[in-house]
Motif scaffolding. Structure first.
Motif: not given
Length: 227
Positions: A131-132, A180-182, A197-199, A201-208
């Motif tokens: 995740t890092t 990302w949990g901050e 969940s990690f998945l 978070t990745i989807i949200l990051s891609m969307f943003v």
């Protein structure tokens, strides 16, 4: 070679030159960290290179994102590059630059681990989890496009509306960091730490990131270019 490929090549190589100098100074800072660690036992185990370098590298990507419009847009359009080719080439060069930072970070982490095992096996380096590395890569990519978005706002609309781009960019950044949990605070709105969940978070990051790139395209497609 298509024009957007030419843009990709030129922007990637030019920004890679800047990044090599940045990495040199980063390595020197890491050596200074080693010297400090040798006098302080509480720094054993040593934090991994990715943790040491992540924050400053993210800031660096933001800075060159801010610089990218004024450095490349005008000269490229004046040489017959369309706005679409500039847009596509910037994205592809950014992917290449982000990948280069990832590879360099992994290699430097491996090299310093091997070096410490040979010099003094009693000194250990903490390992970084998946995740890092995932957050590192997405943060580098996202930080650049946020800088790109802000500077395009100032380039096209000047100062007053440009400030609006900063506020919008900060709003998007808050969503990214929160995903990302901050724990974040924005104009009196407090968002506590999350445990997505990690998945997700990745989807949200891609969307943003995709949303930001779409907004960038809305600005770029008809932007007046200063020669």
């Amino acid at each position: 070679m298509k024009k957007h490929q030419l843009v990709t090549k030129e922007m990637y190589l030019e920004q890679l030159k800047w990044s090599v100098w940045f990495m040199v100074f980063l390595i020197l800072a890491r050596v200074g960290y080693y010297v400090l660690a040798s006098f302080r036992d509480e720094l054993n185990p040593i934090e991994p290179f990715i943790s040491f370098s992540a924050d400053v590298t993210v800031v660096y990507m933001l800075v060159i994102g801010l610089f990218s419009t004024y450095a490349f847009l005008g000269p490229m359009v004046s040489h017959g590059i369309s706005r679409r080719d500039y847009y596509q080439g910037t994205i592809f060069s950014l992917i290449g630059l982000t990948g280069s930072f990832f590879i360099a970070t992994v290699l430097l982490s491996l090299l310093e681990t091997i070096a410490f095992q040979l010099i003094d096996p009693s000194i250990s380096i903490s390992s970084a989890v998946l995740t890092t590395y995932a957050e590192y890569v997405t943060a580098l990519f996202f930080s650049y496009i946020i800088g790109w978005f802000i500077t395009l706002g100032f380039y096209r609309y000047a100062w007053l509306k440009g400030l609006g781009f900063i506020l919008l960019a900060l709003s998007i950044q808050v969503i990214f960091d929160w995903g990302w949990g901050e724990s974040v605070s924005y104009f009196g709105i407090n968002l506590d730490e999350t445990n997505f969940s990690f998945l997700f978070t990745i989807i949200l990051s891609m969307f943003v990131s995709g949303l930001t790139l779409w907004l960038i395209w809305l600005v770029v497609r008809n932007i007046p270019v200063r020669m």
